[in-house]
Write a protein that holds these residues in place. Structure first.
Motif, PDB file in Angstrom:
ATOM      1  N   LYS A  59     -55.969  -9.635   0.586  1.00 35.83           N
ATOM      2  CA  LYS A  59     -56.023  -9.148  -0.786  1.00 35.83           C
ATOM      3  C   LYS A  59     -57.475  -9.038  -1.218  1.00 35.83           C
ATOM      4  O   LYS A  59     -58.356  -9.739  -0.696  1.00 35.83           O
ATOM      5  CB  LYS A  59     -55.293 -10.102  -1.731  1.00 35.83           C
ATOM      6  CG  LYS A  59     -53.811 -10.285  -1.431  1.00 35.83           C
ATOM      7  CD  LYS A  59     -53.024  -9.052  -1.784  1.00 35.83           C
ATOM      8  CE  LYS A  59     -51.527  -9.297  -1.649  1.00 35.83           C
ATOM      9  NZ  LYS A  59     -50.748  -8.065  -1.953  1.00 35.83           N
ATOM     10  N   ASP A  68     -54.923  -5.889  -7.246  1.00 38.84           N
ATOM     11  CA  ASP A  68     -53.995  -6.240  -6.170  1.00 38.84           C
ATOM     12  C   ASP A  68     -52.555  -5.972  -6.585  1.00 38.84           C
ATOM     13  O   ASP A  68     -51.737  -5.501  -5.775  1.00 38.84           O
ATOM     14  CB  ASP A  68     -54.161  -7.711  -5.777  1.00 38.84           C
ATOM     15  CG  ASP A  68     -55.374  -7.956  -4.884  1.00 38.84           C
ATOM     16  OD1 ASP A  68     -55.789  -7.027  -4.179  1.00 38.84           O
ATOM     17  OD2 ASP A  68     -55.904  -9.087  -4.902  1.00 38.84           O
ATOM     18  N   ASN A 103     -50.983  -5.519   4.380  1.00 41.14           N
ATOM     19  CA  ASN A 103     -50.755  -6.521   3.335  1.00 41.14           C
ATOM     20  C   ASN A 103     -51.020  -7.937   3.831  1.00 41.14           C
ATOM     21  O   ASN A 103     -50.349  -8.889   3.444  1.00 41.14           O
ATOM     22  CB  ASN A 103     -49.331  -6.416   2.778  1.00 41.14           C
ATOM     23  CG  ASN A 103     -49.172  -7.175   1.464  1.00 41.14           C
ATOM     24  OD1 ASN A 103     -50.140  -7.408   0.742  1.00 41.14           O
ATOM     25  ND2 ASN A 103     -47.939  -7.563   1.149  1.00 41.14           N
ATOM     26  N   TRP A 124     -44.983  -4.599   2.749  1.00 36.29           N
ATOM     27  CA  TRP A 124     -45.165  -4.700   1.311  1.00 36.29           C
ATOM     28  C   TRP A 124     -43.835  -4.943   0.588  1.00 36.29           C
ATOM     29  O   TRP A 124     -43.786  -5.003  -0.615  1.00 36.29           O
ATOM     30  CB  TRP A 124     -45.827  -3.425   0.764  1.00 36.29           C
ATOM     31  CG  TRP A 124     -47.242  -3.299   1.231  1.00 36.29           C
ATOM     32  CD1 TRP A 124     -47.668  -2.758   2.414  1.00 36.29           C
ATOM     33  CD2 TRP A 124     -48.412  -3.703   0.526  1.00 36.29           C
ATOM     34  NE1 TRP A 124     -49.036  -2.804   2.495  1.00 36.29           N
ATOM     35  CE2 TRP A 124     -49.532  -3.390   1.339  1.00 36.29           C
ATOM     36  CE3 TRP A 124     -48.638  -4.327  -0.698  1.00 36.29           C
ATOM     37  CZ2 TRP A 124     -50.835  -3.662   0.967  1.00 36.29           C
ATOM     38  CZ3 TRP A 124     -49.938  -4.590  -1.072  1.00 36.29           C
ATOM     39  CH2 TRP A 124     -51.017  -4.260  -0.263  1.00 36.29           C
ATOM     40  N   GLN A 131     -50.057  -3.117  -4.928  1.00 36.65           N
ATOM     41  CA  GLN A 131     -48.745  -3.468  -4.385  1.00 36.65           C
ATOM     42  C   GLN A 131     -47.680  -2.469  -4.829  1.00 36.65           C
ATOM     43  O   GLN A 131     -46.852  -2.026  -4.023  1.00 36.65           O
ATOM     44  CB  GLN A 131     -48.352  -4.877  -4.813  1.00 36.65           C
ATOM     45  CG  GLN A 131     -47.003  -5.314  -4.247  1.00 36.65           C
ATOM     46  CD  GLN A 131     -46.720  -6.780  -4.488  1.00 36.65           C
ATOM     47  OE1 GLN A 131     -47.581  -7.521  -4.947  1.00 36.65           O
ATOM     48  NE2 GLN A 131     -45.518  -7.221  -4.164  1.00 36.65           N
ATOM     49  N   TYR A 185     -55.702  -4.880   5.280  1.00 30.27           N
ATOM     50  CA  TYR A 185     -55.361  -4.485   3.917  1.00 30.27           C
ATOM     51  C   TYR A 185     -54.105  -3.616   3.920  1.00 30.27           C
ATOM     52  O   TYR A 185     -53.182  -3.809   3.117  1.00 30.27           O
ATOM     53  CB  TYR A 185     -56.545  -3.735   3.333  1.00 30.27           C
ATOM     54  CG  TYR A 185     -56.497  -3.403   1.859  1.00 30.27           C
ATOM     55  CD1 TYR A 185     -56.267  -4.374   0.897  1.00 30.27           C
ATOM     56  CD2 TYR A 185     -56.745  -2.094   1.436  1.00 30.27           C
ATOM     57  CE1 TYR A 185     -56.267  -4.057  -0.452  1.00 30.27           C
ATOM     58  CE2 TYR A 185     -56.754  -1.765   0.091  1.00 30.27           C
ATOM     59  CZ  TYR A 185     -56.517  -2.754  -0.853  1.00 30.27           C
ATOM     60  OH  TYR A 185     -56.518  -2.436  -2.182  1.00 30.27           O
TER      61      TYR A 185
END
Length: 432
Positions: free
Chosen positions: A222, A417, A219, A432, A421, A216
């Motif tokens: 999700k 999500d 990235n 990211w 971000q 997580y």
């Protein structure tokens, strides 16, 4: 919400203020006087001063002066500034987990791996104060459990058993609703409380996908596309869709929810155990009726508790020589049964300690006692915020929408999500 990183005021973490180590001098009479920085929350200061007093009683040639700093973002900035300028106190207390990582421990802190005290620390906690394989802190205070308060009198009257699976939990809710009792208390006027089902479900996520936090953060996964993580939003929706919430869930506040669970007008309340002190204060004759269990998942064999870890106590690299030796003694004292005993007598613990040999006082509330078996069976997982810095600021509002029937779980996961971000990009996280 009070930083639903659930750190500062919630977990009772320590840290502190404006006096420099040099202003204390190297001695106080014949004693080596150490400076110790903690935040200014009253129970934090009370505990820190009690530890300092007990430490000096054990080591009369040493003393500890407690200093304070503000809580929240202002306090965070003070800690980071003092570390970066080499102006930190001899010892300081601060968050564990992702906020600890933000202190750049390899650059600013002294590792403790060569100290015997590291062997006394629960490995689960040690992970939250570890950077590049080295341990940098010891715990201060007890843990906080994220799970479900339940009314034991209601359970006894209806012949219910503590559930270990989500299906059992929902079956209990059906029985409770038929008895004209609110099955699941929700208090969305206090918006941060809306997150408890989602956040307390993390043990269940990790039991299915152990590397979720790592993936997580990078990235690589999700929430919306990870079934175990999406399930957390689905649980929240299922409680609403089944009609199991109290009728005033949208307007009720935290204090209302705690009273309902104590009085038995509500049977379950997803919550953090730091609030047990409020139950004891406001409903002293009913506190014994309030128990606690982990948020159930799909597999009874993997049933376990999501835990908010205590803060840590650290040594900056500017503490050297005899002062460093004395400071290490203080940390060893805190991370010992003696230290736990001092803390337990000063402030009621919100959960078990994470130091070997430390036990809860016999008179802790039932809900706190109910946490211990999860620790004894090694069925605990730190909350995601202690394992990853990735957490979107809109989570509580999203959970209110799901729990109110305004937004479906799948849509909520996709929205979250996107929220995450933006936050990860602001933090400058790689990938990211």
């Amino acid at each position: 919400m009070a930083r639903f990183w659930l750190t500062a005021a919630v977990v009772g973490l320590l840290a502190t203020s404006a006096c420099t180590p040099g202003s204390l001098g190297d001695s106080d009479g014949d004693a080596t006087a150490l400076s110790y920085l903690v935040d200014n929350e009253p129970s934090t200061v009370k505990t820190a001063e009690a530890l300092a007093k007990a430490f000096t009683a054990k080591y009369p040639d040493l003393s500890v002066k407690v200093e304070t700093r503000p809580q929240g973002g202002e306090g965070d900035n003070i800690v980071k500034t003092r570390l970066s300028t080499g102006d930190m106190t001899d010892i300081f207390a601060y968050n564990s987990g992702s906020l600890f990582q933000a202190l750049k421990p390899e650059q600013n802190l002294t590792p403790l791996d060569d100290q015997a005290l590291v062997g006394t620390i629960d490995p689960t906690f040690a992970k939250t104060v570890t950077a590049a394989g080295k341990v940098y802190g010891v715990p201060t205070g007890g843990t906080v459990g994220g799970g479900v308060y339940y009314n034991r009198a209601v359970y006894s009257r209806l012949g219910l058993q503590v559930p270990k699976t989500w299906a059992e939990f929902m079956a209990n809710n059906a029985r409770i609703k038929a008895a004209d009792i609110a099955p699941v208390v929700q208090t969305y006027q206090t918006t941060w409380t809306s997150q408890l089902i989602y956040l307390a479900d993390y043990h269940n996520v990790a039991s299915v996908q152990p590397d979720f936090a790592e993936q997580y953060t990078a990235n690589k996964v999700k929430v919306a596309s990870t079934p175990a993580a999406l399930r957390s939003f689905q649980r929240l929706q299922e409680v609403h869709d089944a009609g199991y919430q109290n009728s005033d869930f949208a307007s009720a506040q935290l204090e209302n929810g705690l009273k309902m669970i104590a009085d038995g007008t509500g049977a379950h309340y997803p919550m953090l155990t730091f609030t047990v002190a409020t139950i004891v204060a406001n409903s002293p004759d009913k506190a014994k009726d309030v128990g606690f269990f982990a948020l159930p998942g799909e597999d009874a064999a993997k049933n376990g508790l999501t835990v908010w870890m205590p803060g840590g106590i650290y040594l900056p690299k500017t503490t050297t020589g005899a002062r460093l030796d004395a400071a290490k003694k203080f940390l060893a004292f805190v991370a010992s049964p003696e230290g736990c005993d001092v803390m337990g007598k000063t402030t009621a613990p919100s959960g078990p300690y994470v130091v070997k040999g430390c036990t809860l006082p016999a008179d802790v509330p039932q809900a706190v006692k109910d946490m211990q078996p999860y620790f004894d069976a090694s069925k605990t997982t730190p909350a995601l915020e202690f394992l990853s810095p990735v957490k979107g600021p809109a989570l509580e509002q999203i959970c209110v929408e799901v729990g109110s029937g305004i937004r479906k779980s799948g849509d909520a996961a996709e929205l979250y999500d996107r929220d995450v971000q933006k936050q990860a990009q602001q933090l400058g996280l790689p990938g990211w």
